[in-house]
Design a protein around this motif. Structure first.
Motif, PDB file in Angstrom:
ATOM      1  N   GLY A 176     -12.448 -28.676  -3.234  1.00  0.00           N
ATOM      2  CA  GLY A 176     -12.097 -30.081  -3.259  1.00  0.00           C
ATOM      3  C   GLY A 176     -10.933 -30.350  -2.333  1.00  0.00           C
ATOM      4  N   VAL A 177     -10.558 -31.620  -2.240  1.00  0.00           N
ATOM      5  CA  VAL A 177      -9.508 -31.990  -1.285  1.00  0.00           C
ATOM      6  C   VAL A 177      -8.184 -31.328  -1.631  1.00  0.00           C
ATOM      7  CG1 VAL A 177      -9.088 -34.127  -2.578  1.00  0.00           C
ATOM      8  CG2 VAL A 177      -8.317 -33.933  -0.212  1.00  0.00           C
ATOM      9  N   PHE A 178      -7.786 -31.321  -2.920  1.00  0.00           N
ATOM     10  CA  PHE A 178      -6.525 -30.689  -3.306  1.00  0.00           C
ATOM     11  C   PHE A 178      -6.621 -29.166  -3.180  1.00  0.00           C
ATOM     12  CE2 PHE A 178      -6.331 -34.717  -5.777  1.00  0.00           C
ATOM     13  CZ  PHE A 178      -5.219 -35.250  -5.135  1.00  0.00           C
ATOM     14  N   ALA A 179      -7.782 -28.616  -3.496  1.00  0.00           N
ATOM     15  CA  ALA A 179      -7.958 -27.169  -3.376  1.00  0.00           C
ATOM     16  C   ALA A 179      -7.838 -26.733  -1.925  1.00  0.00           C
ATOM     17  CB  ALA A 179      -9.301 -26.756  -3.952  1.00  0.00           C
ATOM     18  N   PHE A 200     -20.559 -40.082   4.964  1.00  0.00           N
ATOM     19  CA  PHE A 200     -19.545 -39.297   5.662  1.00  0.00           C
ATOM     20  C   PHE A 200     -18.855 -38.319   4.716  1.00  0.00           C
ATOM     21  CE2 PHE A 200     -19.574 -41.675   9.643  1.00  0.00           C
ATOM     22  CZ  PHE A 200     -19.086 -40.732  10.529  1.00  0.00           C
ATOM     23  N   LEU A 201     -18.534 -38.772   3.513  1.00  0.00           N
ATOM     24  CA  LEU A 201     -17.864 -37.886   2.568  1.00  0.00           C
ATOM     25  C   LEU A 201     -18.748 -36.699   2.195  1.00  0.00           C
ATOM     26  CD1 LEU A 201     -16.183 -40.468   0.151  1.00  0.00           C
ATOM     27  CD2 LEU A 201     -15.105 -39.157   1.983  1.00  0.00           C
ATOM     28  N   ARG A 202     -20.041 -36.913   2.072  1.00  0.00           N
ATOM     29  CA  ARG A 202     -20.944 -35.853   1.621  1.00  0.00           C
ATOM     30  C   ARG A 202     -21.428 -34.962   2.769  1.00  0.00           C
ATOM     31  NH1 ARG A 202     -24.611 -38.859  -0.426  1.00  0.00           N
ATOM     32  NH2 ARG A 202     -26.049 -38.768   1.348  1.00  0.00           N
ATOM     33  N   LEU A 219     -14.201 -34.303   1.864  1.00  0.00           N
ATOM     34  CA  LEU A 219     -13.181 -34.073   0.851  1.00  0.00           C
ATOM     35  C   LEU A 219     -13.492 -32.826   0.040  1.00  0.00           C
ATOM     36  CD1 LEU A 219     -12.539 -37.720  -0.415  1.00  0.00           C
ATOM     37  CD2 LEU A 219     -11.354 -36.439   1.374  1.00  0.00           C
ATOM     38  N   THR A 220     -14.732 -32.705  -0.425  1.00  0.00           N
ATOM     39  CA  THR A 220     -15.171 -31.512  -1.146  1.00  0.00           C
ATOM     40  C   THR A 220     -16.062 -30.693  -0.231  1.00  0.00           C
ATOM     41  OG1 THR A 220     -15.070 -32.646  -3.283  1.00  0.00           O
ATOM     42  CG2 THR A 220     -16.383 -30.641  -3.165  1.00  0.00           C
ATOM     43  N   LEU A 221     -15.550 -29.562   0.233  1.00  0.00           N
ATOM     44  CA  LEU A 221     -16.281 -28.698   1.139  1.00  0.00           C
ATOM     45  C   LEU A 221     -17.068 -27.663   0.342  1.00  0.00           C
ATOM     46  CD1 LEU A 221     -16.869 -27.765   4.033  1.00  0.00           C
ATOM     47  CD2 LEU A 221     -14.797 -26.362   3.908  1.00  0.00           C
ATOM     48  N   THR A 222     -18.374 -27.616   0.533  1.00  0.00           N
ATOM     49  CA  THR A 222     -19.227 -26.675  -0.188  1.00  0.00           C
ATOM     50  C   THR A 222     -19.842 -25.682   0.790  1.00  0.00           C
ATOM     51  OG1 THR A 222     -21.131 -28.166  -0.044  1.00  0.00           O
ATOM     52  CG2 THR A 222     -19.750 -28.332  -2.003  1.00  0.00           C
TER      53      THR A 222
END
Length: 512
Positions: A117-120, A276-278, A298-301
């Motif tokens: 995630g963004v904070f991670a 864009f976020l996904r 934001l959440t990189l998978t």
């Protein structure tokens, strides 16, 4: 921060260096608190503004005690959580008041995926998701969160030991070099640049903005007056009551059209932002064992999909998107996606040539299309209307008689119901070509399922009271890893029986 999921991982450590008790990263406490504090703040604000008078002076003290209590609980939960890599299994111990020790054999682990995630990403952490397929959930053995280097090391060690434990006795297991090859120097199959993502966002119309506003208003409804949503109250609040009263009917209609146009613009912008976020940085690579997909702003998978886990493919499009030559390709896998869905999108917005290039790697063919497929019986669209349409016709008549004659104008929309049913029937087709089943559904959201016959688990023939009377049936085809069956509706019972025999391998030959 320079460390991302694209960074090279450390080499897998020997067994004697991994069978030690380990805990999650201490910054996991900060991540867990960041998810809970906003809800606590909303509750304290509500108590401060609308709570009993005698409690309002104590809100600050209550907030301090709540934060200390949350921190203490999260710290104890973090301290009680540990994991250990045994020679044959991963062991996870958790529980605050009761102790739970879970043992996951390496050969039962289907996939090991990483998520940030963004904070991670700012803190250099990652979530390790283990897929075992035991319950359909994506968190059978989640480790949230560990250091990024530790997450990469865990993925390498688990894959290495899984390969070694599942190797045949006369064949050597995979070594560290083979495991690392799954994500180093893998050839690129498909990627999306910002321009492609922008075009995809235009087609992915979304009203998620209004959903977010609704969720926010639902949490702060104690601050909103009871008559806030009254139209006159809204106009007065916006200072438009006098202006709206001075407008004639044509101007009022124009203002409503302008509002609808505004909703359309917001939907387009919402679709672009959501896409864009996904899909930002989307990359699909071909590894030695399958696919590796990375995406997310934001959440990189980072997800690996072994080819032997893929059961079927799904091609999704629509009448407008198809007109411009755009498709989406998904594969149905035994393991769930990071969004806990069985469908993995491996080409979210691709041309037909790009789609066929990726599809060829799955060994699933696309050898027929809509015109060559078989239609189902027309009873699929007219039988439901015979039983369902009289209800709104009678209901609108009663409402127009008892309430207002203007309600009778809704009769003008009733022809849309049989039209939609007819279009849905016209789009539903199927074919069996070269030991592969093709099933097409939907007029607006068009999906074409490509199912190899070897992946069929079960075939059910279903008949309702009406379908028995007119000699039709529905076929439901079970596929491993799919939440629901693949269905073919309204086909003659004799054809359904013949198709079932062919799908189960009891009758050779091609479908004619």
């Amino acid at each position: 921060m320079s460390d991302t999921l694209d960074a090279p991982a450390q080499l897998a450590l020997p067994a004697e260096q991994t069978a030690t008790e380990r805990r999650l990263h201490p910054l996991t406490l900060l991540l867990n608190l960041s998810r809970q504090v906003p809800q606590m703040i909303i509750g304290l604000v509500a108590l401060r503004l609308s709570g009993p008078e005698e409690l309002r002076p104590w809100v600050a003290l209550m907030a301090l005690l709540a934060i200390l209590g949350m921190f203490g609980f999260e710290f104890y939960r973090w301290w009680r959580f540990s994991y250990r890599l045994e020679p044959d299994e991963l062991r996870i111990a958790s529980g605050v008041f009761s102790r739970n020790v879970r043992s996951i054999p390496y050969e039962r682990i289907q996939d090991v995926n990483l998520e940030q995630g963004v904070f991670a990403r700012v803190l250099g952490l990652a979530k390790v998701r283990l897929e075992t397929g035991s319950s359909g959930s994506g968190d059978e053995g989640a480790l949230d969160s560990v250091d990024l280097a530790e997450a990469e090391r865990l993925r390498d060690v688990i894959r290495l030991r899984k390969a070694q434990n599942t190797a045949e006795p006369d064949q050597p297991g995979a070594g560290p070099a083979e495991v690392a090859a799954d994500r180093i120097d893998a050839p690129l199959l498909f990627a999306m640049d910002p321009r492609r993502i922008l075009i995809a966002g235009v087609f992915n119309f979304s009203l998620v903005f209004f959903a977010l506003v609704g969720a926010l208003l639902n949490n702060i409804d104690f601050l909103i007056p009871g008559d806030f949503w009254d139209p006159r109250r809204l106009l007065d609040f916006l200072g438009l009551d006098d202006l709206f009263a001075a407008l004639d009917m044509a101007a009022r209609i124009a203002s409503v059209i302008a509002a609808l146009f505004g909703v359309l613009v917001i939907g387009l912008i919402g679709g672009i932002i959501r896409t864009f976020l996904r899909e930002y940085g989307f990359r699909l690579e071909r590894t030695e064992t399958g696919f590796r997909r990375r995406r997310g702003l934001l959440t990189l998978t980072d997800v690996v999909m072994p080819l032997h886990r893929i059961q079927a493919a799904v091609i999704a499009t629509g009448p407008i998107r198809r007109r411009f030559g755009w498709y989406e390709l998904k594969v149905q896998s035994l393991a769930s996606d990071s969004d806990k869905e069985s469908d993995h999108s491996i080409a979210p917005f691709a041309t037909e040539a790009e789609l066929r290039h990726v599809l060829a790697e799955t060994r699933i063919g696309w050898n027929t299309d809509y015109p060559a497929m078989r239609r189902v019986d027309p009873a699929m669209w007219w039988v439901p209307l015979v039983f369902a349409l009289p209800v709104p016709i009678i209901g609108l008549g009663i409402a127009a008689t008892l309430a207002s004659p203007w309600i009778a104008l809704a009769y003008a929309a009733l022809p849309l119901v049989p039209l939609a049913s007819w279009l849905h029937w016209r789009a539903h087709r199927y074919a069996l070509v070269d030991d592969q089943l093709y099933v097409r559904h939907g007029f607006w959201n068009q999906t074409l399922i490509l199912l190899p016959v070897r992946r069929v688990q079960s075939v059910d023939i279903r008949q309702s009271f009406v379908s028995r009377y007119i000699g039709l049936a529905e076929i439901a085809i079970g596929v491993a890893g799919r939440s629901g069956a693949v269905t073919i509706q309204a086909i003659p019972l004799g054809e359904a029986t013949k198709l079932r025999s062919m799908l189960l391998g009891n009758q050779p030959g091609a479908w004619s």
